[in-house]
Design an enzyme around this catalytic site. Structure first.
Site, mmCIF file in Angstrom:
data_model
loop_
_atom_site.group_PDB
_atom_site.id
_atom_site.type_symbol
_atom_site.label_atom_id
_atom_site.label_comp_id
_atom_site.label_asym_id
_atom_site.label_seq_id
_atom_site.Cartn_x
_atom_site.Cartn_y
_atom_site.Cartn_z
ATOM 1 N N GLY A 105 -2.900 -2.720 -2.261
ATOM 2 C CA GLY A 105 -1.785 -3.486 -1.744
ATOM 3 C C GLY A 105 -1.594 -4.243 -0.318
ATOM 4 O O GLY A 105 -2.279 -4.166 0.363
ATOM 5 N N GLU A 132 -0.950 -5.047 3.390
ATOM 6 C CA GLU A 132 -0.889 -4.185 4.521
ATOM 7 C C GLU A 132 -0.687 -4.750 5.475
ATOM 8 O O GLU A 132 -0.822 -6.030 5.959
ATOM 9 C CB GLU A 132 -2.464 -3.696 4.652
ATOM 10 C CG GLU A 132 -3.018 -2.735 3.538
ATOM 11 C CD GLU A 132 -4.468 -2.322 3.448
ATOM 12 O OE1 GLU A 132 -4.498 -1.345 2.916
ATOM 13 O OE2 GLU A 132 -5.026 -2.715 4.174
ATOM 14 N N THR A 164 -1.876 2.704 -8.066
ATOM 15 C CA THR A 164 -2.854 3.576 -8.701
ATOM 16 C C THR A 164 -2.080 4.646 -9.785
ATOM 17 O O THR A 164 -2.800 4.721 -10.814
ATOM 18 C CB THR A 164 -3.688 4.304 -7.429
ATOM 19 O OG1 THR A 164 -4.059 3.102 -6.862
ATOM 20 C CG2 THR A 164 -4.937 4.713 -8.299
ATOM 21 N N SER A 166 -5.486 5.839 -0.584
ATOM 22 C CA SER A 166 -5.477 4.243 -0.710
ATOM 23 C C SER A 166 -6.768 3.851 -1.388
ATOM 24 O O SER A 166 -7.805 4.025 -0.929
ATOM 25 C CB SER A 166 -5.109 4.085 0.748
ATOM 26 O OG SER A 166 -4.996 2.360 0.722
ATOM 27 N N SER A 167 -6.395 3.027 -2.327
ATOM 28 C CA SER A 167 -7.474 2.109 -2.778
ATOM 29 C C SER A 167 -7.882 1.332 -1.852
ATOM 30 O O SER A 167 -7.597 0.215 -1.729
ATOM 31 C CB SER A 167 -7.303 1.590 -4.298
ATOM 32 O OG SER A 167 -6.277 2.446 -5.011
ATOM 33 N N ASN A 177 -1.356 5.648 3.237
ATOM 34 C CA ASN A 177 -1.444 6.412 1.901
ATOM 35 C C ASN A 177 -2.592 7.285 2.249
ATOM 36 O O ASN A 177 -3.685 6.685 2.517
ATOM 37 C CB ASN A 177 -1.528 5.141 1.034
ATOM 38 C CG ASN A 177 -1.963 5.773 -0.383
ATOM 39 O OD1 ASN A 177 -1.615 6.937 -0.588
ATOM 40 N ND2 ASN A 177 -1.773 4.875 -1.613
ATOM 41 N N SER A 193 0.807 -1.280 0.212
ATOM 42 C CA SER A 193 0.140 0.235 0.233
ATOM 43 C C SER A 193 0.783 1.284 0.046
ATOM 44 O O SER A 193 1.871 1.353 0.775
ATOM 45 C CB SER A 193 -0.969 0.116 1.396
ATOM 46 O OG SER A 193 -1.488 1.117 1.350
ATOM 47 N N GLY A 194 0.668 2.183 -0.870
ATOM 48 C CA GLY A 194 1.551 3.514 -1.116
ATOM 49 C C GLY A 194 2.496 3.338 -1.904
ATOM 50 O O GLY A 194 3.305 4.360 -2.029
HETATM 51 N N1 LIG Z 1 4.966 8.048 -10.203
HETATM 52 C C1 LIG Z 1 4.676 8.844 -9.252
HETATM 53 N N2 LIG Z 1 5.000 10.161 -9.333
HETATM 54 C C2 LIG Z 1 4.793 10.956 -8.427
HETATM 55 N N3 LIG Z 1 4.135 10.541 -7.154
HETATM 56 C C3 LIG Z 1 3.625 9.383 -7.215
HETATM 57 C C4 LIG Z 1 3.786 8.423 -8.223
HETATM 58 N N4 LIG Z 1 3.529 7.101 -7.732
HETATM 59 C C5 LIG Z 1 3.008 7.517 -6.537
HETATM 60 N N5 LIG Z 1 3.108 8.670 -6.015
HETATM 61 C C6 LIG Z 1 2.686 9.285 -4.818
HETATM 62 O O1 LIG Z 1 2.548 8.162 -3.740
HETATM 63 C C7 LIG Z 1 1.276 8.338 -3.463
HETATM 64 C C8 LIG Z 1 0.798 6.888 -3.172
HETATM 65 O O2 LIG Z 1 0.504 6.159 -4.801
HETATM 66 P P1 LIG Z 1 -0.523 5.219 -4.800
HETATM 67 O O3 LIG Z 1 -1.908 5.883 -4.263
HETATM 68 O O4 LIG Z 1 -0.437 4.998 -6.426
HETATM 69 O O5 LIG Z 1 -0.135 3.786 -4.048
HETATM 70 P P2 LIG Z 1 -0.800 2.607 -4.100
HETATM 71 O O6 LIG Z 1 0.251 1.431 -4.393
HETATM 72 O O7 LIG Z 1 -1.940 2.474 -5.337
HETATM 73 O O8 LIG Z 1 -1.343 2.281 -2.592
HETATM 74 P P3 LIG Z 1 -2.750 1.573 -2.278
HETATM 75 O O9 LIG Z 1 -2.578 -0.096 -2.308
HETATM 76 O O10 LIG Z 1 -2.874 2.089 -0.865
HETATM 77 O O11 LIG Z 1 -3.783 2.009 -2.845
HETATM 78 C C9 LIG Z 1 0.390 9.145 -4.255
HETATM 79 O O12 LIG Z 1 -0.645 9.521 -3.737
HETATM 80 C C10 LIG Z 1 1.403 10.054 -4.765
HETATM 81 O O13 LIG Z 1 1.422 11.133 -4.035
#
Ligand SMILES: Nc1ncnc2c1ncn2[C@@H]1O[C@H](COP(=O)(O)OP(=O)(O)OP(=O)(O)O)[C@@H](O)[C@H]1O
Length: 710
Positions: free
Chosen positions: A438, A440, A157, A204-205, A201, A152-153
């Site tokens: 992701g 957790e 996404t 977080s999705s 996050n 996660s984070g």
């Molecule tokens: N390629 C990127 N460029 C800039 N910032 C990023 C990038 N990828 C992620 N981030 C930052 O990290 C944060 C978390 O990313 P994201 O929400 O995609 O994580 P995740 O793996 O989907 O988490 P979860 O499983 O909790 O949903 C985003 O809100 C953003 O601030």
């Protein structure tokens, strides 16, 4: 690669910062690697070279296999080109979350990663994965699937959205620009309803999504379909300290005008239990948060209109959300005379009835009692306080979950390819991108984490199968000599979770016993799995147990597991909602759900158009508040006084459980991915220089844990 918490920081002899390439280290073990990184950090070299750090895994992996050394070089060649936050391990892209905007997703990169012929000539990039999937889809005319995974984070996404944007760029078609924009937009819309702030996050999705883009044989986008999985509906009524409910609630309070708030009987955010301090939230939004939420609210409305939602649809969505807020404000008091409960303050009850066009008395009765038909006779049982609270929360969760499903359903209706294609539709090539919640590991892990982490185990197994097992099989079949690759096979964990005597089967079994408790459940887990290396008996309390996941040990607390699994939505509540005068609300509780519990993929179509009858103004209702307070409750009390308390609710115990939906939806997803040609993107946390300077082993261990899981 393993780093144990016993790592000794004083051991600094193996890596002295004297090599330019980590593969030249004399001893390539964890301690040497950490030392090397430590020295580099001290020398100010680490920040811009963090990709090298990731390449340690790559090197070790390749050293073991010694297959395509050119690809190692590829990964290490990054610094001379675009500064990137990614690298490859074989066909897997490892993306590192930079946590800041890098200018590597611009037009220039879109152009550079089009029809790439030699990957090694370019810096590793998520655009490459999108391009490779698109090219392969055109060439093979076959379904492609990109599985994005990571904690996660870690950035899944964001990577998903970037890849969708790049695929759209690759189509280079003015064929249906509107449709292309809609496909990008719906991600933002789904995030508003399905994402929330967690400890790991801020966005977080809380659901999994598989976005399938459908193409013509020539590669033009014809439409898209979103498959939603496992929305964490428990968040609607409960979430951990420092976390938040779904974004859309906060957007509403910041974005609705005063008279609109009035229309939904809303006043201040703090007055709602599931958003206020009692839910572990900050009771207010800061000025900058309000500004942001206001902007996001307008963005959601604009997107909904652009995608094709009617004004009535949008009003209906906010009406249901408002109803969820008021519903969860209903509280119950113990009634000494009947052993049942009565509703403390009927104002929220009145508001919910008005918003959802329900008969107030029937709703009140359904909230404080449950009814079953036994041998043709209707038996009504009074709920005790816990049961009434659970029943109310179950309704709030069901309303939110079904609304979410309905939104996905509407999106799919609006994005679907031209139906004139008929049966040909199923044969069209497509690219699916999977973005699951992701892995957790919080300080307190409950049923939701167990489901999310079990789903991640499956994805890990899918990954292992394709990257290692199938590769080995191919080598074997073609008679090519190879050494067995040593990787963390998590097949046994699939058995621990999903086997006939796995944790979910045991949970389902225990949920059917009225006298079972969370404690007896943990005992059951222990008696079946005590000899497994994967199961850890925790001595902290009798409700905790641990699982050694592929990504590390997680300690779960089973408090509430049975209740969450039973999903106690009693039949009389369902009947009450079916009788709503708003047809869509009635349909939400009437349509047949799929085996995975999905409304969005239900075969029964939603046919009703939202029509909202007029209702009393908010001020009028408030004025009446004192007069009806307790009045109706008394009449209900009177009516049920003659009924006997019957605490065993049959309908509850026979209901399809959350686990059952979870297992089916996971099977459905894996089935979809099974026949596709896969690509993998592994997202990771960025390795911050400051964190590397920590003398404690904690962060180093975390980083290496991620690498270990690559
Ligand atoms: N390629 C990127 N460029 C800039 N910032 C990023 C990038 N990828 C992620 N981030 C930052 O990290 C944060 C978390 O990313 P994201 O929400 O995609 O994580 P995740 O793996 O989907 O988490 P979860 O499983 O909790 O949903 C985003 O809100 C953003 O601030």
């Amino acid at each position: 690669m393993r780093v144990t918490s016993e790592y000794d920081h004083s051991y600094r002899t193996a890596g002295k910062g004297e090599v330019d390439d980590l593969s030249k280290l004399e001893f390539l073990d964890e301690q040497a690697l950490i030392n090397e990184l430590y020295v580099r950090y001290k020398n100010g070299q680490i920040y811009f070279k963090f990709c090298e750090e990731l390449n340690l895994s790559l090197i070790q992996y390749r050293q073991k296999n010694d297959i395509k050394n050119r690809e190692i070089q590829e990964g290490l060649n990054i610094k001379n080109r675009f500064r990137s936050s990614s690298t490859y391990i074989g066909d897997v892209l490892i993306a590192v979350n930079p946590f800041k905007q890098l200018n590597i997703y611009e037009k220039e990169q879109h152009k550079a990663y089009s029809k790439v012929r030699f990957r090694s000539l370019l810096t590793p990039h998520v655009f490459w994965v999108a391009d490779a999937a698109y090219q392969r889809m055109l060439f093979h005319k076959a379904t492609q699937c990109i599985a994005v995974s990571g904690e996660s984070g870690a950035g899944k996404t964001e990577s998903t959205k970037l890849m969708i944007q790049h695929i759209i760029y690759l189509c280079k078609s003015d064929f249906d620009k509107e449709l292309q924009k809609k496909i990008v937009d719906v991600n933002t819309l789904l995030e508003a309803f399905g994402n929330a702030q967690t400890c790991m996050n801020s966005n977080s999705s809380r659901f999994g999504k598989f976005v399938q883009i459908i193409f013509s044989d020539e590669g033009q986008i014809l439409g898209a379909k979103v498959y939603d999985y496992l929305l964490e509906k428990s968040r609607v009524v409960n979430h951990g300290p420092g976390e938040r409910n779904y974004h859309i609630f906060y957007y509403m309070f910041s974005g609705l005008e005063k008279e609109e708030l009035d229309y939904y009987y809303l006043d201040s955010l703090e007055n709602f239990r599931i958003l206020g301090t009692s839910a572990g939230c900050k009771a207010y939004l800061t000025k900058s948060e309000i500004k942001y939420c206001k902007m996001m609210f307008q963005a959601q409305k604009d997107i909904m209109k652009r995608v094709g939602f009617l004004d009535e649809d949008i009003t209906l969505i906010f009406t249901i959300l408002a109803a969820v807020l008021h519903l969860t404000n209903i509280s119950f008091c113990q009634d000494e005379e009947t052993d049942g409960v009565y509703i403390d303050d009927e104002y929220p009850l009145e508001v919910v009835s008005n918003l959802l066009c329900l008969d107030q008395e029937i709703l009140a009765t359904a909230l404080i009692s449950s009814s079953n038909v036994t041998k043709g006779e209707k038996v009504v049982s009074l709920k005790n306080k816990d049961q009434a609270n659970d029943g109310r929360d179950a309704l709030a969760k069901a309303l939110y979950e079904r609304l979410f499903g309905w939104i996905v359903h509407q999106i799919n209706e609006l994005l679907q390819p031209n139906s004139a294609l008929g049966e040909k539709l199923d044969l069209l090539p497509s690219i699916g991108i999977l973005d699951m919640s992701g892995f957790e590991n919080f300080s307190l892990n409950s049923f939701e984490q167990l489901c999310i982490n079990a789903a991640n185990e499956h994805l890990q197994f899918y990954f292992n199968e394709h990257i290692f097992l199938q590769e080995e099989e191919e080598y074997f079949n073609e008679g090519i000599p190879f050494d067995i690759v040593d990787f963390q096979n998590n097949e046994d964990l699939i058995e621990v979770f999903m086997g006939p005597l796995g944790l979910f089967a045991l949970l389902d079994e225990e949920s059917k016993f009225p006298r079972a408790s969370d404690s007896s459940l943990v005992e059951k887990f222990y008696s079946h799995w005590k000899n497994s290396d994967r199961y850890v008996r925790s001595r902290a309390t009798d409700l905790t147990f641990g699982i050694n996941h592929y990504a590390g040990r997680v300690i779960y607390n089973a408090k509430g597991f049975l209740e969450k699994n039973r999903d106690n939505l009693s039949q009389n509540i369902i009947e009450c909602l079916k009788n709503s005068n708003i047809e869509v609300v009635s349909e939400l509780f009437s349509v047949e759900r799929t085996e995975s519990g999905s409304i969005s993929r239900s075969a029964t179509a939603f046919i009703a158009k939202p029509y909202l009858p007029s209702r009393p103004k908010s001020n009028d209702l408030r004025r009446q508040r004192d007069s009806f307070l307790q009045k109706r409750t008394k009449s209900i009390k009177k009516r049920i006084q003659t009924l006997k308390t019957n605490t065993i609710q049959k309908d509850k115990l026979n209901q399809v459980t959350v686990t059952c939906h979870f297992r089916n939806s996971l099977a459905e997803l894996l089935d979809k991915m099974k026949d596709a040609e896969p690509f993998f993107v592994r997202d990771n946390f960025k390795i911050l220089a400051e964190q590397l300077s920590l003398e404690t082993t904690e962060y180093s261990t975390k980083i290496f844990k991620q690498k270990q899981n690559l």
